[in-house]
Design a protein around this motif. Structure first.
Motif, PDB file in Angstrom:
ATOM      1  N   THR A   5       3.414   5.798  14.548  1.00 41.92           N
ATOM      2  CA  THR A   5       4.600   6.068  13.735  1.00 41.92           C
ATOM      3  C   THR A   5       5.824   6.205  14.638  1.00 41.92           C
ATOM      4  O   THR A   5       5.702   6.526  15.830  1.00 41.92           O
ATOM      5  CB  THR A   5       4.446   7.370  12.922  1.00 41.92           C
ATOM      6  OG1 THR A   5       4.394   8.484  13.835  1.00 41.92           O
ATOM      7  CG2 THR A   5       3.192   7.342  12.052  1.00 41.92           C
ATOM      8  N   LYS A   6       6.984   6.007  14.054  1.00 41.21           N
ATOM      9  CA  LYS A   6       8.227   6.182  14.816  1.00 41.21           C
ATOM     10  C   LYS A   6       8.429   7.645  15.196  1.00 41.21           C
ATOM     11  O   LYS A   6       9.013   7.940  16.233  1.00 41.21           O
ATOM     12  CB  LYS A   6       9.414   5.619  14.039  1.00 41.21           C
ATOM     13  CG  LYS A   6       9.381   4.103  14.007  1.00 41.21           C
ATOM     14  CD  LYS A   6      10.689   3.487  13.627  1.00 41.21           C
ATOM     15  CE  LYS A   6      10.544   1.964  13.694  1.00 41.21           C
ATOM     16  NZ  LYS A   6      11.788   1.271  13.467  1.00 41.21           N
ATOM     17  N   GLN A  11       9.142  11.513  20.003  1.00 44.29           N
ATOM     18  CA  GLN A  11       8.817  12.700  20.804  1.00 44.29           C
ATOM     19  C   GLN A  11       9.054  12.459  22.289  1.00 44.29           C
ATOM     20  O   GLN A  11       9.097  13.408  23.073  1.00 44.29           O
ATOM     21  CB  GLN A  11       7.369  13.105  20.555  1.00 44.29           C
ATOM     22  CG  GLN A  11       7.147  13.597  19.143  1.00 44.29           C
ATOM     23  CD  GLN A  11       5.715  13.996  18.897  1.00 44.29           C
ATOM     24  OE1 GLN A  11       5.054  14.540  19.775  1.00 44.29           O
ATOM     25  NE2 GLN A  11       5.233  13.737  17.699  1.00 44.29           N
ATOM     26  N   PHE A  12       9.209  11.197  22.675  1.00 47.73           N
ATOM     27  CA  PHE A  12       9.482  10.888  24.076  1.00 47.73           C
ATOM     28  C   PHE A  12      10.982  11.007  24.307  1.00 47.73           C
ATOM     29  O   PHE A  12      11.776  10.334  23.658  1.00 47.73           O
ATOM     30  CB  PHE A  12       8.979   9.482  24.424  1.00 47.73           C
ATOM     31  CG  PHE A  12       7.484   9.393  24.438  1.00 47.73           C
ATOM     32  CD1 PHE A  12       6.770   9.716  25.577  1.00 47.73           C
ATOM     33  CD2 PHE A  12       6.794   9.026  23.292  1.00 47.73           C
ATOM     34  CE1 PHE A  12       5.388   9.666  25.585  1.00 47.73           C
ATOM     35  CE2 PHE A  12       5.408   8.967  23.286  1.00 47.73           C
ATOM     36  CZ  PHE A  12       4.701   9.291  24.436  1.00 47.73           C
ATOM     37  N   LYS A  39      -0.875   2.392  22.131  1.00 46.01           N
ATOM     38  CA  LYS A  39      -1.224   2.708  20.738  1.00 46.01           C
ATOM     39  C   LYS A  39      -1.120   1.490  19.821  1.00 46.01           C
ATOM     40  O   LYS A  39      -1.876   1.371  18.863  1.00 46.01           O
ATOM     41  CB  LYS A  39      -0.350   3.846  20.198  1.00 46.01           C
ATOM     42  CG  LYS A  39      -0.616   5.170  20.864  1.00 46.01           C
ATOM     43  CD  LYS A  39      -2.034   5.623  20.629  1.00 46.01           C
ATOM     44  CE  LYS A  39      -2.297   6.962  21.288  1.00 46.01           C
ATOM     45  NZ  LYS A  39      -3.686   7.366  21.214  1.00 46.01           N
ATOM     46  N   ALA A  40      -0.184   0.605  20.096  1.00 43.15           N
ATOM     47  CA  ALA A  40       0.004  -0.582  19.260  1.00 43.15           C
ATOM     48  C   ALA A  40      -0.784  -1.779  19.796  1.00 43.15           C
ATOM     49  O   ALA A  40      -0.734  -2.856  19.211  1.00 43.15           O
ATOM     50  CB  ALA A  40       1.479  -0.944  19.187  1.00 43.15           C
ATOM     51  N   GLU A  41      -1.505  -1.555  20.905  1.00 47.42           N
ATOM     52  CA  GLU A  41      -2.203  -2.649  21.587  1.00 47.42           C
ATOM     53  C   GLU A  41      -1.236  -3.811  21.793  1.00 47.42           C
ATOM     54  O   GLU A  41      -1.503  -4.960  21.419  1.00 47.42           O
ATOM     55  CB  GLU A  41      -3.450  -3.072  20.802  1.00 47.42           C
ATOM     56  CG  GLU A  41      -4.473  -1.955  20.708  1.00 47.42           C
ATOM     57  CD  GLU A  41      -5.715  -2.308  19.911  1.00 47.42           C
ATOM     58  OE1 GLU A  41      -5.784  -3.406  19.336  1.00 47.42           O
ATOM     59  OE2 GLU A  41      -6.624  -1.459  19.879  1.00 47.42           O
ATOM     60  N   LEU A 109       4.319  -1.531  13.321  1.00 49.05           N
ATOM     61  CA  LEU A 109       5.609  -1.083  12.786  1.00 49.05           C
ATOM     62  C   LEU A 109       6.410  -2.290  12.308  1.00 49.05           C
ATOM     63  O   LEU A 109       6.223  -3.401  12.803  1.00 49.05           O
ATOM     64  CB  LEU A 109       6.403  -0.333  13.857  1.00 49.05           C
ATOM     65  CG  LEU A 109       5.739   0.911  14.450  1.00 49.05           C
ATOM     66  CD1 LEU A 109       6.550   1.447  15.624  1.00 49.05           C
ATOM     67  CD2 LEU A 109       5.550   1.982  13.391  1.00 49.05           C
ATOM     68  N   ASP A 110       7.337  -2.052  11.372  1.00 47.86           N
ATOM     69  CA  ASP A 110       8.202  -3.134  10.881  1.00 47.86           C
ATOM     70  C   ASP A 110       9.140  -3.633  11.977  1.00 47.86           C
ATOM     71  O   ASP A 110       9.505  -4.803  12.014  1.00 47.86           O
ATOM     72  CB  ASP A 110       9.035  -2.668   9.692  1.00 47.86           C
ATOM     73  CG  ASP A 110       8.180  -2.382   8.467  1.00 47.86           C
ATOM     74  OD1 ASP A 110       7.059  -2.911   8.371  1.00 47.86           O
ATOM     75  OD2 ASP A 110       8.652  -1.615   7.602  1.00 47.86           O
TER      76      ASP A 110
END
Length: 131
Positions: A5-6, A11-12, A39-41, A109-110
């Motif tokens: 998620t965005k 958080q970074f 996370k998104a590979e 994500l879009d």
């Protein structure tokens, strides 16, 4: 795989840790970009951006617009049909100086923005929240 998620990416907020790209050694990236890729590979996204930085089309665009030579903005936009467009701009309202069509992706994500800035001849890729 846990859904990315965005909010997780926001958080970074920046630190001094950097990772060097294996092929384009003038490109480094932040923990936020590394987390995104894991996370998104999608390490392919870092590879795609790194392959453009320093290329002939990149250098040509930078010679015409000084801003590109010190900071520019990448956006991956995922389309409903599973294709995507990766585009780099000097600034928001500008037209892309680089645009690459991605024939297929399952990127979760879009869209995602990755910013690039140069310091000491190294290009740092980072998330907007890490600025």
């Amino acid at each position: 795989m846990q859904k990315l998620t965005k909010d997780q990416l926001n958080q970074f907020t920046g630190d001094m840790v950097r990772y060097r790209h294996l092929i384009n050694r003038k490109v480094i990236y932040t923990p936020g970009v590394k987390y995104l890729a894991e996370k998104a590979e999608a390490y392919w996204l870092i590879d795609a951006i790194a392959s453009w930085i320093g290329s002939e089309p990149f250098e040509d665009a930078a010679s015409k617009d000084d801003r590109i030579g010190y900071m520019h903005f990448w956006t991956l936009t995922v389309h409903e049909n599973g294709t995507a467009t990766l585009a780099a701009k000097a600034d928001s309202p500008e037209k892309p100086f680089i645009s690459q069509q991605i024939p297929f992706t399952d990127f979760p994500l879009d869209s995602i923005d990755i910013w690039a800035a140069v310091s000491d001849e190294l290009w740092t890729l980072y998330l907007p929240s890490e600025h």
